[in-house]
Design a protein around this motif. Structure first.
Motif, PDB file in Angstrom:
ATOM      1  N   SER A  94      -2.860  23.773  -7.855  1.00  0.00           N
ATOM      2  CA  SER A  94      -1.654  23.301  -7.158  1.00  0.00           C
ATOM      3  C   SER A  94      -1.740  23.574  -5.649  1.00  0.00           C
ATOM      4  CB  SER A  94      -0.427  23.982  -7.759  1.00  0.00           C
ATOM      5  OG  SER A  94       0.734  23.525  -7.154  1.00  0.00           O
ATOM      6  N   GLN A  95      -2.268  24.736  -5.274  1.00  0.00           N
ATOM      7  CA  GLN A  95      -2.449  25.052  -3.850  1.00  0.00           C
ATOM      8  C   GLN A  95      -3.417  24.066  -3.200  1.00  0.00           C
ATOM      9  OE1 GLN A  95      -3.795  29.137  -4.145  1.00  0.00           O
ATOM     10  NE2 GLN A  95      -1.840  29.902  -3.362  1.00  0.00           N
ATOM     11  N   PHE A  96      -4.490  23.738  -3.909  1.00  0.00           N
ATOM     12  CA  PHE A  96      -5.439  22.753  -3.397  1.00  0.00           C
ATOM     13  C   PHE A  96      -4.756  21.418  -3.160  1.00  0.00           C
ATOM     14  CE2 PHE A  96      -7.929  19.029  -4.693  1.00  0.00           C
ATOM     15  CZ  PHE A  96      -8.821  18.964  -3.632  1.00  0.00           C
ATOM     16  N   LEU A  97      -3.958  20.964  -4.136  1.00  0.00           N
ATOM     17  CA  LEU A  97      -3.292  19.667  -4.024  1.00  0.00           C
ATOM     18  C   LEU A  97      -2.333  19.637  -2.830  1.00  0.00           C
ATOM     19  CD1 LEU A  97      -2.626  18.964  -7.812  1.00  0.00           C
ATOM     20  CD2 LEU A  97      -4.376  17.948  -6.343  1.00  0.00           C
ATOM     21  N   GLN A  98      -1.588  20.723  -2.628  1.00  0.00           N
ATOM     22  CA  GLN A  98      -0.675  20.788  -1.482  1.00  0.00           C
ATOM     23  C   GLN A  98      -1.457  20.774  -0.169  1.00  0.00           C
ATOM     24  OE1 GLN A  98       1.548  24.344  -2.287  1.00  0.00           O
ATOM     25  NE2 GLN A  98       2.911  23.342  -3.751  1.00  0.00           N
ATOM     26  N   ALA A  99      -2.561  21.511  -0.119  1.00  0.00           N
ATOM     27  CA  ALA A  99      -3.380  21.563   1.094  1.00  0.00           C
ATOM     28  C   ALA A  99      -4.042  20.213   1.359  1.00  0.00           C
ATOM     29  CB  ALA A  99      -4.431  22.667   0.974  1.00  0.00           C
ATOM     30  N   ALA A 100      -4.465  19.511   0.299  1.00  0.00           N
ATOM     31  CA  ALA A 100      -5.094  18.194   0.460  1.00  0.00           C
ATOM     32  C   ALA A 100      -4.085  17.195   1.022  1.00  0.00           C
ATOM     33  CB  ALA A 100      -5.645  17.698  -0.876  1.00  0.00           C
ATOM     34  N   GLU A 101      -2.855  17.259   0.532  1.00  0.00           N
ATOM     35  CA  GLU A 101      -1.818  16.356   1.047  1.00  0.00           C
ATOM     36  C   GLU A 101      -1.511  16.670   2.506  1.00  0.00           C
ATOM     37  OE1 GLU A 101       2.575  14.636  -0.189  1.00  0.00           O
ATOM     38  OE2 GLU A 101       1.563  16.055  -1.504  1.00  0.00           O
ATOM     39  N   ALA A 102      -1.448  17.958   2.837  1.00  0.00           N
ATOM     40  CA  ALA A 102      -1.209  18.355   4.229  1.00  0.00           C
ATOM     41  C   ALA A 102      -2.379  17.937   5.122  1.00  0.00           C
ATOM     42  CB  ALA A 102      -0.987  19.863   4.313  1.00  0.00           C
ATOM     43  N   SER A 106      -3.300  10.738   0.922  1.00  0.00           N
ATOM     44  CA  SER A 106      -2.066  10.054   0.543  1.00  0.00           C
ATOM     45  C   SER A 106      -1.529  10.600  -0.777  1.00  0.00           C
ATOM     46  CB  SER A 106      -2.342   8.556   0.408  1.00  0.00           C
ATOM     47  OG  SER A 106      -1.246   7.905  -0.143  1.00  0.00           O
ATOM     48  N   THR A 107      -0.209  10.659  -0.889  1.00  0.00           N
ATOM     49  CA  THR A 107       0.434  11.159  -2.107  1.00  0.00           C
ATOM     50  C   THR A 107       0.008  10.348  -3.319  1.00  0.00           C
ATOM     51  OG1 THR A 107       2.335  11.728  -0.734  1.00  0.00           O
ATOM     52  CG2 THR A 107       2.678  11.759  -3.096  1.00  0.00           C
ATOM     53  N   THR A 108      -0.214   9.056  -3.148  1.00  0.00           N
ATOM     54  CA  THR A 108      -0.603   8.209  -4.276  1.00  0.00           C
ATOM     55  C   THR A 108      -2.028   8.502  -4.752  1.00  0.00           C
ATOM     56  OG1 THR A 108      -1.301   6.471  -2.738  1.00  0.00           O
ATOM     57  CG2 THR A 108       0.938   6.318  -3.623  1.00  0.00           C
ATOM     58  N   ASP A 109      -2.827   9.177  -3.935  1.00  0.00           N
ATOM     59  CA  ASP A 109      -4.204   9.516  -4.317  1.00  0.00           C
ATOM     60  C   ASP A 109      -4.326  10.918  -4.916  1.00  0.00           C
ATOM     61  OD1 ASP A 109      -5.314   7.102  -3.550  1.00  0.00           O
ATOM     62  OD2 ASP A 109      -5.630   7.746  -1.483  1.00  0.00           O
ATOM     63  N   ILE A 110      -3.231  11.652  -4.985  1.00  0.00           N
ATOM     64  CA  ILE A 110      -3.260  13.036  -5.465  1.00  0.00           C
ATOM     65  C   ILE A 110      -3.095  13.059  -6.990  1.00  0.00           C
ATOM     66  CG2 ILE A 110      -2.064  15.265  -5.388  1.00  0.00           C
ATOM     67  CD1 ILE A 110      -3.109  14.954  -2.710  1.00  0.00           C
ATOM     68  N   MET A 122      -9.621  12.519 -15.571  1.00  0.00           N
ATOM     69  CA  MET A 122     -10.631  12.992 -14.632  1.00  0.00           C
ATOM     70  C   MET A 122     -10.959  11.929 -13.580  1.00  0.00           C
ATOM     71  SD  MET A 122     -11.168  16.111 -15.148  1.00  0.00           S
ATOM     72  CE  MET A 122     -12.602  16.364 -14.132  1.00  0.00           C
ATOM     73  N   ALA A 123     -10.658  10.651 -13.881  1.00  0.00           N
ATOM     74  CA  ALA A 123     -10.838   9.595 -12.880  1.00  0.00           C
ATOM     75  C   ALA A 123      -9.880   9.815 -11.717  1.00  0.00           C
ATOM     76  CB  ALA A 123     -10.624   8.223 -13.510  1.00  0.00           C
ATOM     77  N   ALA A 124      -8.672  10.319 -11.996  1.00  0.00           N
ATOM     78  CA  ALA A 124      -7.714  10.629 -10.933  1.00  0.00           C
ATOM     79  C   ALA A 124      -8.226  11.781 -10.069  1.00  0.00           C
ATOM     80  CB  ALA A 124      -6.341  10.971 -11.518  1.00  0.00           C
ATOM     81  N   VAL A 125      -8.898  12.744 -10.693  1.00  0.00           N
ATOM     82  CA  VAL A 125      -9.495  13.854  -9.941  1.00  0.00           C
ATOM     83  C   VAL A 125     -10.576  13.306  -9.009  1.00  0.00           C
ATOM     84  CG1 VAL A 125     -10.801  16.011 -10.134  1.00  0.00           C
ATOM     85  CG2 VAL A 125      -8.962  15.509 -11.769  1.00  0.00           C
ATOM     86  N   GLN A 126     -11.402  12.407  -9.529  1.00  0.00           N
ATOM     87  CA  GLN A 126     -12.434  11.778  -8.698  1.00  0.00           C
ATOM     88  C   GLN A 126     -11.799  11.019  -7.536  1.00  0.00           C
ATOM     89  OE1 GLN A 126     -14.659   9.371 -11.570  1.00  0.00           O
ATOM     90  NE2 GLN A 126     -16.359  10.815 -11.407  1.00  0.00           N
ATOM     91  N   ARG A 127     -10.714  10.309  -7.808  1.00  0.00           N
ATOM     92  CA  ARG A 127     -10.041   9.527  -6.767  1.00  0.00           C
ATOM     93  C   ARG A 127      -9.517  10.444  -5.648  1.00  0.00           C
ATOM     94  NH1 ARG A 127      -7.154   6.791 -10.097  1.00  0.00           N
ATOM     95  NH2 ARG A 127      -5.311   8.100 -10.012  1.00  0.00           N
ATOM     96  N   THR A 128      -8.964  11.583  -6.014  1.00  0.00           N
ATOM     97  CA  THR A 128      -8.463  12.535  -5.015  1.00  0.00           C
ATOM     98  C   THR A 128      -9.604  13.079  -4.167  1.00  0.00           C
ATOM     99  OG1 THR A 128      -6.619  13.176  -6.442  1.00  0.00           O
ATOM    100  CG2 THR A 128      -7.212  14.712  -4.687  1.00  0.00           C
ATOM    101  N   LEU A 129     -10.701  13.441  -4.818  1.00  0.00           N
ATOM    102  CA  LEU A 129     -11.840  13.984  -4.076  1.00  0.00           C
ATOM    103  C   LEU A 129     -12.463  12.930  -3.160  1.00  0.00           C
ATOM    104  CD1 LEU A 129     -13.429  16.191  -6.882  1.00  0.00           C
ATOM    105  CD2 LEU A 129     -12.169  16.976  -4.864  1.00  0.00           C
ATOM    106  N   MET A 130     -12.505  11.673  -3.619  1.00  0.00           N
ATOM    107  CA  MET A 130     -13.000  10.587  -2.762  1.00  0.00           C
ATOM    108  C   MET A 130     -12.097  10.404  -1.541  1.00  0.00           C
ATOM    109  SD  MET A 130     -15.823   9.163  -3.597  1.00  0.00           S
ATOM    110  CE  MET A 130     -15.734   7.631  -2.701  1.00  0.00           C
ATOM    111  N   ALA A 131     -10.788  10.440  -1.774  1.00  0.00           N
ATOM    112  CA  ALA A 131      -9.837  10.284  -0.666  1.00  0.00           C
ATOM    113  C   ALA A 131      -9.973  11.444   0.317  1.00  0.00           C
ATOM    114  CB  ALA A 131      -8.412  10.201  -1.203  1.00  0.00           C
TER     115      ALA A 131
END
Length: 199
Positions: A94-102, A106-110, A122-131
């Motif tokens: 959760s801390q990672f996700l908040q830091a990535a958004e900051a 984009s919120t839609t990629d988290i 896990m495809a959503a995890v890949q999408r976040t890491l790509m973003a």
């Protein structure tokens, strides 16, 4: 990882479609980038969706990844505790996700914490890491490490400046999507309820 037992019917179909979106080639590129970004002194996972999930699941690697994108002393996650307690590991995700958004993702990629923790998407995890990789490459602040061909640069905004005179001229124009009033008249129109007289 929670064991919810087998799924049946529509749930099984939905989960199968989600799992089809997972990209094995992208997994390898993301592992290469994470290892390069975090300094290379970490163990690589065996190929496969489940191994990739287990590698990231405790949140430690994700926290190290986001911290590596900041200058020393400005890291968003101050303490990265290695623990086996499930709620603490989920808290790190959760801390990672908040830091990535900051950072600019984009919120839609988290992804959601359960997408990684329970391996639901896990495809959503890949999408976040790509973003995240794309934002890091686009920022070009010297903290991105790795091959620049791994990610695409995000489009930058193009600000347009108009003078007051140009803005004033635009107020008198009728846009084409409004239609046209050329050739329109009220000739032959009658009031409501009146019969039209034919001559």
């Amino acid at each position: 990882m929670a064991n919810r037992g087998p799924s049946y019917g529509l749930s099984r179909e939905v989960q199968a479609k989600i799992e089809q979106k997972y990209d094995v080639n992208l997994e390898q590129r993301l592992v290469d980038w994470i290892v390069a970004q975090c300094g290379g002194n970490m163990e690589r996972p065996q190929p496969g969706r489940e191994n990739f999930q287990k590698w990231l699941m405790d949140g430690t690697i994700l926290c190290r990844l986001i911290n590596s994108l900041y200058p020393r002393g400005k890291e968003p996650i101050k303490k990265i505790l290695e623990t086996q307690m499930a709620f603490k590991q989920m808290e790190k995700i959760s801390q990672f996700l908040q830091a990535a958004e900051a950072y600019g993702v984009s919120t839609t990629d988290i992804f959601q914490t359960v997408d990684l923790w329970e391996g639901k998407d896990m495809a959503a995890v890949q999408r976040t890491l790509m973003a995240l990789g794309s934002v890091a490459l686009t920022k070009d602040d010297g903290h991105y490490r790795g091959d620049r061909d791994w990610f695409n640069r995000k489009a930058q905004g193009y600000r347009r400046e108009f003078s007051q005179e140009q803005l004033r001229q635009g107020q008198g124009l009728i846009g084409l999507q409004m239609g046209s009033n050329r050739g329109a008249s009220q000739a032959g129109m009658t009031g409501y309820g009146q019969h039209r007289q034919i001559m």
